[in-house]
Design a protein around this motif. Structure first.
Motif, PDB file in Angstrom:
ATOM      1  N   UNK A 253       0.805  -1.230   0.000  1.00 31.43           N
ATOM      2  CA  UNK A 253       0.000   0.000   0.000  1.00 31.43           C
ATOM      3  C   UNK A 253       0.836   1.278   0.000  1.00 31.43           C
ATOM      4  N   UNK A 254       2.099   1.193   0.372  1.00 27.60           N
ATOM      5  CA  UNK A 254       2.938   2.393   0.385  1.00 27.60           C
ATOM      6  C   UNK A 254       3.311   2.845  -1.017  1.00 27.60           C
ATOM      7  N   UNK A 255       3.055   1.991  -2.026  1.00 29.92           N
ATOM      8  CA  UNK A 255       3.372   2.339  -3.406  1.00 29.92           C
ATOM      9  C   UNK A 255       4.560   1.587  -3.962  1.00 29.92           C
ATOM     10  N   UNK A 256       5.297   0.896  -3.131  1.00 30.36           N
ATOM     11  CA  UNK A 256       6.439   0.104  -3.567  1.00 30.36           C
ATOM     12  C   UNK A 256       6.053  -1.369  -3.699  1.00 30.36           C
ATOM     13  N   UNK A 257       7.012  -2.176  -4.080  1.00 24.39           N
ATOM     14  CA  UNK A 257       6.795  -3.610  -4.199  1.00 24.39           C
ATOM     15  C   UNK A 257       7.840  -4.353  -3.370  1.00 24.39           C
ATOM     16  N   UNK A 258       7.433  -5.512  -2.835  1.00 26.21           N
ATOM     17  CA  UNK A 258       8.386  -6.367  -2.131  1.00 26.21           C
ATOM     18  C   UNK A 258       8.801  -5.877  -0.767  1.00 26.21           C
ATOM     19  N   UNK A 259       8.010  -5.016  -0.104  1.00 25.19           N
ATOM     20  CA  UNK A 259       8.365  -4.520   1.224  1.00 25.19           C
ATOM     21  C   UNK A 259       8.378  -5.679   2.233  1.00 25.19           C
ATOM     22  N   UNK A 260       9.257  -5.571   3.218  1.00 28.74           N
ATOM     23  CA  UNK A 260       9.478  -6.642   4.178  1.00 28.74           C
ATOM     24  C   UNK A 260       8.195  -7.081   4.872  1.00 28.74           C
ATOM     25  N   UNK A 261       7.347  -6.133   5.298  1.00 29.41           N
ATOM     26  CA  UNK A 261       6.174  -6.526   6.063  1.00 29.41           C
ATOM     27  C   UNK A 261       5.109  -7.221   5.222  1.00 29.41           C
ATOM     28  N   UNK A 262       5.267  -7.230   3.900  1.00 28.07           N
ATOM     29  CA  UNK A 262       4.372  -8.020   3.060  1.00 28.07           C
ATOM     30  C   UNK A 262       4.648  -9.511   3.219  1.00 28.07           C
ATOM     31  N   UNK A 263       5.812  -9.834   3.822  1.00 33.16           N
ATOM     32  CA  UNK A 263       6.211 -11.225   3.999  1.00 33.16           C
ATOM     33  C   UNK A 263       6.375 -11.602   5.468  1.00 33.16           C
ATOM     34  N   UNK A 264       6.754 -10.638   6.300  1.00 35.50           N
ATOM     35  CA  UNK A 264       7.016 -10.898   7.723  1.00 35.50           C
ATOM     36  C   UNK A 264       6.157  -9.952   8.556  1.00 35.50           C
ATOM     37  N   UNK A 265       4.993 -10.438   8.965  1.00 39.86           N
ATOM     38  CA  UNK A 265       4.057  -9.671   9.797  1.00 39.86           C
ATOM     39  C   UNK A 265       2.884 -10.585  10.094  1.00 39.86           C
ATOM     40  N   UNK A 266       2.051 -10.198  11.041  1.00 41.36           N
ATOM     41  CA  UNK A 266       0.839 -10.973  11.304  1.00 41.36           C
ATOM     42  C   UNK A 266      -0.097 -10.961  10.105  1.00 41.36           C
ATOM     43  N   UNK A 267      -0.159  -9.830   9.424  1.00 38.35           N
ATOM     44  CA  UNK A 267      -0.991  -9.742   8.228  1.00 38.35           C
ATOM     45  C   UNK A 267      -0.503 -10.747   7.184  1.00 38.35           C
ATOM     46  N   UNK A 268       0.814 -10.831   6.987  1.00 36.19           N
ATOM     47  CA  UNK A 268       1.377 -11.769   6.016  1.00 36.19           C
ATOM     48  C   UNK A 268       1.122 -13.216   6.442  1.00 36.19           C
ATOM     49  N   UNK A 269       1.276 -13.472   7.739  1.00 40.09           N
ATOM     50  CA  UNK A 269       1.050 -14.827   8.256  1.00 40.09           C
ATOM     51  C   UNK A 269      -0.385 -15.282   8.000  1.00 40.09           C
ATOM     52  N   UNK A 278       5.273 -24.159   9.380  1.00 48.05           N
ATOM     53  CA  UNK A 278       5.496 -24.056   7.930  1.00 48.05           C
ATOM     54  C   UNK A 278       5.776 -22.630   7.497  1.00 48.05           C
ATOM     55  N   UNK A 279       5.013 -21.686   8.073  1.00 50.25           N
ATOM     56  CA  UNK A 279       5.219 -20.281   7.693  1.00 50.25           C
ATOM     57  C   UNK A 279       6.599 -19.790   8.108  1.00 50.25           C
ATOM     58  N   UNK A 280       7.011 -20.096   9.330  1.00 45.45           N
ATOM     59  CA  UNK A 280       8.333 -19.664   9.804  1.00 45.45           C
ATOM     60  C   UNK A 280       9.425 -20.260   8.926  1.00 45.45           C
ATOM     61  N   UNK A 281       9.277 -21.518   8.556  1.00 47.25           N
ATOM     62  CA  UNK A 281      10.270 -22.144   7.676  1.00 47.25           C
ATOM     63  C   UNK A 281      10.272 -21.464   6.305  1.00 47.25           C
ATOM     64  N   UNK A 282       9.121 -21.055   5.841  1.00 42.94           N
ATOM     65  CA  UNK A 282       8.995 -20.435   4.525  1.00 42.94           C
ATOM     66  C   UNK A 282       9.657 -19.058   4.472  1.00 42.94           C
ATOM     67  N   UNK A 283       9.488 -18.266   5.530  1.00 39.59           N
ATOM     68  CA  UNK A 283      10.014 -16.891   5.482  1.00 39.59           C
ATOM     69  C   UNK A 283      11.386 -16.780   6.155  1.00 39.59           C
ATOM     70  N   UNK A 284      11.977 -17.880   6.556  1.00 41.29           N
ATOM     71  CA  UNK A 284      13.258 -17.854   7.278  1.00 41.29           C
ATOM     72  C   UNK A 284      14.342 -17.047   6.564  1.00 41.29           C
ATOM     73  N   UNK A 285      14.574 -17.239   5.252  1.00 37.24           N
ATOM     74  CA  UNK A 285      15.640 -16.461   4.594  1.00 37.24           C
ATOM     75  C   UNK A 285      15.382 -14.957   4.630  1.00 37.24           C
ATOM     76  N   UNK A 286      14.124 -14.550   4.429  1.00 38.11           N
ATOM     77  CA  UNK A 286      13.786 -13.123   4.447  1.00 38.11           C
ATOM     78  C   UNK A 286      13.976 -12.556   5.848  1.00 38.11           C
ATOM     79  N   UNK A 287      13.518 -13.299   6.855  1.00 36.98           N
ATOM     80  CA  UNK A 287      13.639 -12.827   8.233  1.00 36.98           C
ATOM     81  C   UNK A 287      15.113 -12.692   8.631  1.00 36.98           C
ATOM     82  N   UNK A 288      15.922 -13.677   8.292  1.00 37.45           N
ATOM     83  CA  UNK A 288      17.341 -13.615   8.655  1.00 37.45           C
ATOM     84  C   UNK A 288      18.045 -12.456   7.955  1.00 37.45           C
TER      85      UNK A 288
END
Length: 379
Positions: A253-269, A278-288
């Motif tokens: 919604x900020x106008x950009x693409x690929x922002x971190x919270x689109x993948x790591x947040x309660x909304x993303x979860x 499964x979700x934690x395993x999926x986003x592990x590389x992005x989170x690290x």
């Protein structure tokens, strides 16, 4: 925080707040130790301590003699000397808590209200605070603090999208809070409020420099340095939810693409619909990658992970520290792990919001205590 008193007679209310803050930070402590820390005479500190005791804000306890002479009395904050209301407003609802001076959550109230309007929200907040004030426990009510999602005053990001409060632009939030509660009102973004709560009541008692990663409907953070939040030029430093994480990724919604919270947040979860594991395993590389980015930018002693997520999810995320790649924080002489769980995840923003009021009313920076009764005197 540097605490120094003043020898000017007109600075006496300021000195009271300085002494109170020193006792809160260092107690149990002695008058002599406080005097040395704040740069006042023992006699001046003793006079102020007597006044603080009369207001019920501190307690003085004398230890049993262990040898010759009478041991000095030890000073501590009186946890029941006052209470503040902490309020956390999110796109999912409202929670309010009665918090004592020690940071204990005494009572809580919750209201499920999805994307509530300002009028609806402040009506509900007024009801919740009145309900808390009707409890036999509050005693002196110091103020109300409100934590809500940021960033503030950014055209493309403030009060836009599923991770923030839609329809809240141009609302005088502080005044509306004061009107709804009848109390001195304070406000802050929720990530900074949670970091302040950790500073006052958690790890901040041992660590000078840490980053508080606030995992909520969105994702943000705050860097704490010697008791203060590093704010940046417009007060929004730490909004890591909008750093680029995936090239040409999901639209934000900020106008950009690929922002971190689109993948790591309660909304993303919730949007992914996966189990926690499964979700934690999926986003592990992005989170690290996000953790390493924070470390390389801020060089914190540790990163504190807290927020609104279930405790089980927070703890699963914390285990990802075991696979972190090197950064400037990957050093052998670390006193703390690179990533730790906050001292009170579920109440972090609530305690921080209440701390805003306690800090605002009592502290040297924003203090209001005693001002009404002393207006017009030479103190």
């Amino acid at each position: 925080m540097t605490l120094r008193g003043t020898n000017q007679e007109s600075g006496r209310p300021y000195n009271r707040r300085i002494v109170l803050e020193a006792i809160r930070l260092d107690g149990p402590t002695t008058r002599g130790t406080v005097a040395e820390r704040v740069g006042l005479t023992v006699q001046t500190v003793s006079t102020i301590v007597r006044e603080l005791e009369e207001h019920g804000l501190i307690l003085s306890v004398r230890e049993k003699p262990r040898g010759r002479g009478i041991p000095p009395s030890l000073l501590t904050i009186n946890p029941e000397g006052g209470h503040a209301v902490g309020i956390h407003l999110t796109p999912l609802g409202i929670e309010a808590a009665l918090v004592n001076l020690r940071g204990d959550v005494v009572e809580t109230r919750q209201c499920h209200a999805v994307n509530t309007t300002p009028d609806e929200a402040f009506a509900l907040i007024g009801e919740m605070v009145n309900d808390l004030r009707a409890s036999p426990r509050p005693g002196r009510m110091l103020g109300a603090g409100l934590a809500l999602p940021g960033p503030f005053d950014v055209e493309s990001m403030s009060f836009v999208g599923s991770t923030t409060m839609i329809g809240w632009k141009n609302v005088d939030i502080r005044q509306r809070l004061a009107d709804a509660t009848g109390l001195p009102a304070f406000m802050e973004n929720d990530m900074a409020a949670a970091a302040l709560g950790e500073e006052l009541y958690g790890l901040g008692q041992q660590v000078s420099d840490y980053f508080y990663l606030f995992f909520s409907v969105g994702l943000g953070g705050a860097m704490m340095h010697e008791g203060a939040v590093l704010r940046g030029g417009w007060g929004n430093a730490g909004e890591i939810g909008h750093i680029p994480a995936v090239p040409d990724g999901e639209p934000c919604p900020c106008g950009n693409r690929g922002c971190l919270e689109r993948y790591v947040s309660l909304d993303a979860f919730k949007r992914r619909g996966l189990s926690e594991a499964d979700w934690v395993r999926d986003i592990a590389p992005i989170f690290r990658n996000a953790i390493r980015t924070i470390e390389n930018l801020f060089d914190p002693e540790t990163i504190v992970l807290g927020g609104l997520a279930p405790q089980s999810l927070i703890e699963r995320l914390a285990t990802l520290a075991e696979g972190l790649d090197p950064s400037i924080s990957a050093r052998a002489d670390r006193p703390y792990p690179r990533l730790v769980v906050a001292s009170d995840c579920q109440h972090s923003a609530l305690r921080g919001a209440a701390a805003l009021a306690v800090f605002g009313v009592l502290s040297p920076r924003y203090g209001q205590m005693f001002e009404t009764s002393e207006r017009g005197t030479d103190e």
